[in-house]
Design an enzyme around this catalytic site. Structure first.
Site, short mmCIF file in Angstrom:
data_model
loop_
_atom_site.label_atom_id
_atom_site.label_comp_id
_atom_site.label_asym_id
_atom_site.label_seq_id
_atom_site.Cartn_x
_atom_site.Cartn_y
_atom_site.Cartn_z
N SER A 13 0.84 -1.21 0.00
CA SER A 13 0.00 0.00 0.00
C SER A 13 0.87 1.26 0.00
CB SER A 13 -0.98 0.00 1.17
OG SER A 13 -0.30 0.11 2.39
N HIS A 103 9.25 2.80 9.35
CA HIS A 103 9.02 1.83 10.42
C HIS A 103 7.73 2.21 11.13
CE1 HIS A 103 10.12 -1.31 13.19
NE2 HIS A 103 9.68 -0.53 14.15
N GLU A 175 -0.33 9.60 4.66
CA GLU A 175 -0.25 11.07 4.66
C GLU A 175 1.19 11.57 4.49
OE1 GLU A 175 -1.80 12.87 8.23
OE2 GLU A 175 -1.10 14.87 7.62
C1 GAR Z 1 4.05 -0.74 6.78
O1 GAR Z 1 3.24 -0.47 7.89
C2 GAR Z 1 5.51 -0.46 7.12
O2 GAR Z 1 5.67 0.59 8.02
C3 GAR Z 1 5.91 -1.77 7.74
O3 GAR Z 1 5.30 -2.74 6.95
C4 GAR Z 1 4.06 -2.23 6.47
C5 GAR Z 1 3.96 -2.52 4.98
O4 GAR Z 1 2.67 -2.24 4.50
N1 GAR Z 1 7.35 -1.90 7.77
C6 GAR Z 1 8.00 -2.54 8.73
O5 GAR Z 1 7.42 -3.12 9.65
C7 GAR Z 1 9.51 -2.52 8.60
N2 GAR Z 1 10.14 -2.94 9.82
P1 GAR Z 1 2.43 -2.14 2.91
O6 GAR Z 1 3.05 -3.38 2.27
O7 GAR Z 1 0.94 -2.13 2.75
O8 GAR Z 1 3.09 -0.88 2.42
#
Ligand code: GAR
Length: 187
Positions: A13, A103, A175
């Protein structure tokens, strides 16, 4: 032209949000979405967005020569958007202050090995934290320890479940992450 490669392991996302944001920026191009997971949903998103993608194995990541060469050609900046492997040292050395991670917590709290995605939100819930947030930071050799570029926080109530916390974090990420990247690459 500023070239950005995105590395992602999961849903993507953030990768999609970044790509949408920069689609109207003539001087920025998302050249590649790279993943270590061949079934990651981020690859579907890349297809839909018309962005080239490539999958590499954990072994290829460690041997890294192909990946490093591709990045040297295709990227001025590397964005980690939910990327769950450690970036090899050669790549970190080749891109000093050019690799940015997000993070889903207020580092230095809830960082380090094994702290990703829902693991973070469940730990935050277990500790009854009154707030949590996001940290956008440069990547160095140690997990979650590079210099912090930006943080934003959100209040929590005792009723918030780990899923509610994840949703609040998602809003903050949507955001802020593209705007913060924009600030760094145009510095
Ligand atoms: C996000 O919330 C990001 O901050 C986290 O993984 C998610 C990925 O969501 N990252 C970590 O935990 C890194 N340590 P997405 O695939 O929907 O972008």
């Amino acid at each position: 032209m500023i070239k950005i490669a995105i590395l992602a392991s999961g849903s993507g996302s953030n990768a999609e949000n970044i790509a949408q944001y920069f689609s109207t920026h003539k001087n920025v191009k998302i050249t590649y979405i790279l993943s270590n997971k061949k079934d990651a949903f981020v690859l579907e998103r890349a297809k839909k967005l018309g962005i080239k993608s490539k999958v590499f194995s954990n072994k290829e990541m460690k041997e890294q020569v192909d990946l490093l060469n591709l990045l040297k050609v295709e990227a001025d900046f590397i964005i980690l958007a939910g990327f769950l492997l450690k970036v090899p040292e050669n790549i970190i050395k080749a891109f000093p202050d050019k690799i940015i991670n997000i993070h889903p917590a207020l580092l230095p709290n809830y960082g380090g090995k094994g702290m990703y995605g829902m693991h973070v939100h469940r730990a935050v819930k277990e500790n009854n934290e009154k707030e949590t947030g996001i940290t956008i930071h440069y990547v160095n050799e140690n997990y979650d320890e590079g210099a912090i570029i930006f943080q934003a926080s959100t209040a929590l109530t005792s009723e918030d479940t780990a899923e509610d916390i994840a949703a609040k974090i998602h809003l903050l990420e949507q955001e802020h992450f593209p705007k913060v990247i924009d600030g760094v690459i145009n510095k």
